[in-house]
Design an enzyme around this catalytic site. Sequence first.
Site, short mmCIF file in Angstrom:
data_model
loop_
_atom_site.label_atom_id
_atom_site.label_comp_id
_atom_site.label_asym_id
_atom_site.label_seq_id
_atom_site.Cartn_x
_atom_site.Cartn_y
_atom_site.Cartn_z
N GLY A 1 0.85 -1.21 0.00
CA GLY A 1 0.00 0.00 0.00
C GLY A 1 0.87 1.24 0.00
N HIS B 1 -8.95 -2.23 4.37
CA HIS B 1 -9.93 -2.03 3.29
C HIS B 1 -10.14 -0.52 3.23
CE1 HIS B 1 -13.49 -1.96 0.91
NE2 HIS B 1 -13.76 -3.25 1.02
N TYR C 1 -16.80 2.27 6.29
CA TYR C 1 -15.34 2.25 6.47
C TYR C 1 -14.97 2.81 7.83
CZ TYR C 1 -10.55 4.08 5.98
OH TYR C 1 -9.23 4.40 6.20
N TRP D 1 -6.34 11.92 5.02
CA TRP D 1 -6.04 12.38 3.65
C TRP D 1 -4.62 11.96 3.23
CZ3 TRP D 1 -8.39 17.89 2.53
CH2 TRP D 1 -9.70 17.95 3.01
N1 LIG Z 1 -5.71 6.70 2.38
C1 LIG Z 1 -6.19 7.58 3.24
O1 LIG Z 1 -6.57 8.71 2.87
C2 LIG Z 1 -6.23 7.26 4.72
C3 LIG Z 1 -6.77 8.21 5.61
C4 LIG Z 1 -6.79 7.91 6.97
C5 LIG Z 1 -6.29 6.72 7.42
N2 LIG Z 1 -5.80 5.79 6.55
C6 LIG Z 1 -5.30 4.52 7.07
O2 LIG Z 1 -3.91 4.45 6.81
C7 LIG Z 1 -3.53 3.08 6.60
C8 LIG Z 1 -2.75 2.95 5.29
O3 LIG Z 1 -3.59 3.34 4.22
P1 LIG Z 1 -3.03 3.60 2.75
O4 LIG Z 1 -3.39 4.99 2.40
O5 LIG Z 1 -1.63 3.14 2.64
O6 LIG Z 1 -4.01 2.64 1.94
P2 LIG Z 1 -3.73 1.78 0.63
O7 LIG Z 1 -2.72 2.44 -0.23
O8 LIG Z 1 -5.07 1.46 0.08
O9 LIG Z 1 -3.07 0.47 1.23
C9 LIG Z 1 -3.79 -0.51 1.89
C10 LIG Z 1 -3.16 -1.82 1.55
O10 LIG Z 1 -3.91 -2.84 2.20
C11 LIG Z 1 -4.07 -3.89 1.26
N3 LIG Z 1 -5.20 -4.75 1.57
C12 LIG Z 1 -6.51 -4.58 1.29
N4 LIG Z 1 -7.21 -5.65 1.68
C13 LIG Z 1 -6.30 -6.52 2.21
C14 LIG Z 1 -6.39 -7.81 2.77
N5 LIG Z 1 -7.56 -8.47 2.84
N6 LIG Z 1 -5.27 -8.39 3.22
C15 LIG Z 1 -4.08 -7.79 3.13
N7 LIG Z 1 -3.92 -6.57 2.60
C16 LIG Z 1 -5.03 -5.94 2.15
C17 LIG Z 1 -4.27 -3.19 -0.07
O11 LIG Z 1 -4.05 -4.10 -1.12
P3 LIG Z 1 -4.81 -3.91 -2.52
O12 LIG Z 1 -4.19 -2.68 -3.14
O13 LIG Z 1 -4.50 -5.17 -3.22
O14 LIG Z 1 -6.25 -3.70 -2.20
C18 LIG Z 1 -3.20 -2.13 0.04
O15 LIG Z 1 -1.94 -2.61 -0.39
C19 LIG Z 1 -4.83 2.27 6.63
O16 LIG Z 1 -5.00 1.75 7.92
C20 LIG Z 1 -5.91 3.31 6.38
O17 LIG Z 1 -7.15 2.95 6.94
C21 LIG Z 1 -5.74 6.05 5.21
#
Ligand SMILES: NC(=O)c1ccc[n+]([C@@H]2O[C@H](COP(=O)([O-])OP(=O)(O)OC[C@H]3O[C@@H](n4cnc5c(N)ncnc54)[C@H](OP(=O)(O)O)[C@@H]3O)[C@@H](O)[C@H]2O)c1
Length: 322
Positions: free
Chosen positions: A10, A60, A124, A149
């Site tokens: 991710g 997710h 979510y 974000w």
């Molecule tokens: N993105 C945001 O704006 C945001 C905001 C606040 C908090 N967060 C939190 O920050 C953290 C990192 O987020 P990020 O931005 O790095 O998100 P991301 O880029 O979507 O990364 C999430 C990763 O988790 C993987 N994943 C999804 N389902 C899975 C499963 N069943 N088993 C194993 N891996 C799985 C995804 O794989 P696939 O690509 O194959 O689906 C992806 O590689 C998360 O906890 C998120 O909730 C994110």
Amino acid sequence: MAILLLGAQGQLGWELGASLSALGKVLHFGRKEADLSRLDELRKLVLTIKPRVIINAAAHTKVDQAEDEPELAGLINAEAPAMLASLAKELDAWLVHYSTDYVFDGTKDGVYTEDDATAPLNVYGQSKLDGDKAIMASGCRHLIFRTSWVFGHHGRNFPRTILELARQEDHFSIVADQFGSPTGVELISSVTALALNQAQRSDQNLSGLYNLVASGYVNWQEYAIYVVRRAIDLGWSLLADPDKIIPRSTEESGRKAVRPANSRLSTEKLTRVFGLTPPPWQYYVDRVLWAWTREYVAANPNPPKILGLKFIPPMNGAMSRS
Ligand SMILES: NC(=O)c1ccc[n+]([C@@H]2O[C@H](COP(=O)([O-])OP(=O)(O)OC[C@H]3O[C@@H](n4cnc5c(N)ncnc54)[C@H](OP(=O)(O)O)[C@@H]3O)[C@@H](O)[C@H]2O)c1
């Protein structure tokens, strides 16, 4: 005694791989090798590795899609973290996990602290909140960083989407009634490494939930304008005129999941406990834009075709803030 990194593919997981390596041997697991929806296999993997730290960057994160698959979101964002917490307790390991601004309903006037009441508006947010609560109730040593974000060099995110749009359209509208702090993965991963290092060495129990966002805040429209302006400064030839990126309301955007209007988080606790003060959000946007630009220039020594760079950006001064 390894550090187990889950969600390594991710946008945050990718960056954590680099930052954590100073703390020990990092074992990287993406979805293929460690699927959080397959609890039995995940349990076996953790018990085989017996890590001293579990970092869970997997989630997710498809917010609109989660509305249609609440069970899967609950499994990945709540049940799997709950199980990781109980395994961390059993192994006497640290668990590091990431939470979201979407646990709030966004009605507060001002910044949210770690003690503010939660009230998620979407599936979510609820699933992530359930995960946070399970970890905190487990009794394991943990650090939960609540962020917002998120964007980085690797993966899909808002700046990337805006630049793609800006290459194709000369004007467009972006939501202007939601406020928050764009937070670069470089900030999250460096704070993770520094705080974890302190927590592991401290005589005090520093387990807990910490807000972790860049300083300053904007709405999405202002953020989009900033991205396009800076890209143009770096030499990108874009169709969009930053002055023609106009405001749109949340209602008009018609997204499936409801989002909070106010996502601003206070980082006072992070500073008080760990002595870490996040820089402005623009700093990390500039770094990502600069990295994409350099990559593009390296891959396209001849006149650019895809992004349409007008010139090769100067090496000096590109990171300066206007
Ligand atoms: N993105 C945001 O704006 C945001 C905001 C606040 C908090 N967060 C939190 O920050 C953290 C990192 O987020 P990020 O931005 O790095 O998100 P991301 O880029 O979507 O990364 C999430 C990763 O988790 C993987 N994943 C999804 N389902 C899975 C499963 N069943 N088993 C194993 N891996 C799985 C995804 O794989 P696939 O690509 O194959 O689906 C992806 O590689 C998360 O906890 C998120 O909730 C994110």
